[in-house]
Design a protein around this motif. Structure first.
Motif, PDB file in Angstrom:
ATOM      1  N   ILE A   1       0.838  -1.204   0.000  1.00 38.92           N
ATOM      2  CA  ILE A   1       0.000   0.000   0.000  1.00 38.92           C
ATOM      3  C   ILE A   1       0.879   1.263   0.000  1.00 38.92           C
ATOM      4  CG2 ILE A   1      -0.199   0.108   2.508  1.00 38.92           C
ATOM      5  CD1 ILE A   1      -2.907   0.968  -0.161  1.00 38.92           C
TER       6      ILE A   1
ATOM      7  N   MET B   1      -7.449  -0.889  -4.691  1.00 40.72           N
ATOM      8  CA  MET B   1      -6.694  -1.444  -3.567  1.00 40.72           C
ATOM      9  C   MET B   1      -6.563  -0.424  -2.437  1.00 40.72           C
ATOM     10  SD  MET B   1      -3.743  -3.893  -5.218  1.00 40.72           S
ATOM     11  CE  MET B   1      -3.233  -4.397  -3.580  1.00 40.72           C
ATOM     12  N   LYS B   2      -6.360   0.831  -2.798  1.00 37.59           N
ATOM     13  CA  LYS B   2      -6.236   1.896  -1.792  1.00 37.59           C
ATOM     14  C   LYS B   2      -7.548   2.053  -1.006  1.00 37.59           C
ATOM     15  CE  LYS B   2      -5.559   6.916  -1.405  1.00 37.59           C
ATOM     16  NZ  LYS B   2      -4.528   6.915  -0.335  1.00 37.59           N
TER      17      LYS B   2
ATOM     18  N   GLN C   1      -9.989  -0.102  -0.673  1.00 38.70           N
ATOM     19  CA  GLN C   1     -10.265  -1.290   0.136  1.00 38.70           C
ATOM     20  C   GLN C   1      -9.364  -1.349   1.365  1.00 38.70           C
ATOM     21  OE1 GLN C   1      -9.764  -4.407  -2.771  1.00 38.70           O
ATOM     22  NE2 GLN C   1     -11.921  -4.369  -3.381  1.00 38.70           N
ATOM     23  N   HIS C   2      -8.092  -0.986   1.199  1.00 37.94           N
ATOM     24  CA  HIS C   2      -7.154  -1.035   2.316  1.00 37.94           C
ATOM     25  C   HIS C   2      -7.527  -0.019   3.388  1.00 37.94           C
ATOM     26  CE1 HIS C   2      -3.385  -0.090   4.520  1.00 37.94           C
ATOM     27  NE2 HIS C   2      -3.181  -1.395   4.401  1.00 37.94           N
ATOM     28  N   GLU C   3      -7.924   1.175   2.955  1.00 36.95           N
ATOM     29  CA  GLU C   3      -8.267   2.238   3.901  1.00 36.95           C
ATOM     30  C   GLU C   3      -9.706   2.130   4.389  1.00 36.95           C
ATOM     31  OE1 GLU C   3      -7.295   5.833   1.882  1.00 36.95           O
ATOM     32  OE2 GLU C   3      -5.125   5.500   2.008  1.00 36.95           O
TER      33      GLU C   3
END
Length: 234
Positions: A131, A198-199, A201-203
């Motif tokens: 990330i 991805m950003k 979902q990660h955050e």
């Protein structure tokens, strides 16, 4: 005499049965197994050349992306030709057997870069990035996309098409030329959108990712205004 006649009849029946089986079209499963075996053969070939200088390897896009060294390029081309023939047979079998339905929509994957990894050539994709790497690359890639066609004059709107990129929880329109470096631009958009997914979902951002996700597959018309392509959002 009866034994000879029986043996003859039995042999003929067996022969005809075998002939019939050989003439019947092969199944999708049969051809798909051969396709997978050929892909594995290609992968083994391209991995057979030790990697010390990554720039010696060329990224070649067929159905997949491959890192190919010049020393095995001829063999690679031959195997690709064999693979394409097998895929034609497999697709024909799939249609013949009535396979229906589309695959779920996914953002196509493109390599972000190429590296030597433990002496083997390797393509790095968005899924391989941390990330931290994604956060560092996003602003750079955003600028690349927005400035990609800055020197191209829009005089014929039919030569352009509108696409979308994620912008936080929203989407932002981007004009893409249909022929000028189109494949390069589309891959940049896909990579950027994968990074944004991805950003988000990660955050665990509280936004409608699924609703916006399908938006990036839409296309829009474009108009030319003062020499610049403008995406029509209505």
């Amino acid at each position: 005499m009866k034994r000879i006649t029986f043996f003859y009849v039995f042999t003929m029946v067996l022969f005809l049965a075998c002939s019939k089986n050989e003439s019947e079209p092969k199944s999708y499963e049969y051809w798909n197994n051969l396709v997978n075996e050929k892909r594995e053969e290609i992968f083994t070939l391209v991995q057979s050349v030790p990697c010390t200088v990554i720039d010696e390897f060329e990224i070649i896009k067929k159905n997949n992306y491959y890192l190919v060294h010049p020393s095995v390029k001829a063999d690679f081309d031959n195997l690709q030709g064999e693979l394409e023939k097998l895929e034609v047979e497999r697709n024909a079998a799939r249609a013949r057997e009535g396979w229906i339905g589309d695959l779920p929509l996914t953002i196509p994957s493109h390599p972000v870069r190429k590296i030597c990894d433990n002496g083997k050539p390797k393509l790095v994709y968005v899924k391989d990035l941390s990330i931290e790497e994604i956060n560092a690359e996003l602003p750079v890639r955003y600028n690349e996309i927005n400035n990609f066609y800055k020197d191209e004059v829009c005089s014929d709107a039919t030569q352009w098409i509108g696409r979308y990129i994620f912008s936080g929880c929203n989407v932002e329109p981007i004009a893409v030329h249909k022929t000028i470096r189109n494949e390069e631009m589309v891959s940049k958009i896909d990579i950027y959108n994968q990074m944004m997914v991805m950003k988000i979902q990660h955050e665990k951002q509280s936004c409608d990712v699924k609703g916006r996700f399908y938006k990036v597959f839409e296309t829009k018309s474009v108009i030319c205004k003062e020499g610049k392509p403008i995406v029509i959002l209505e």
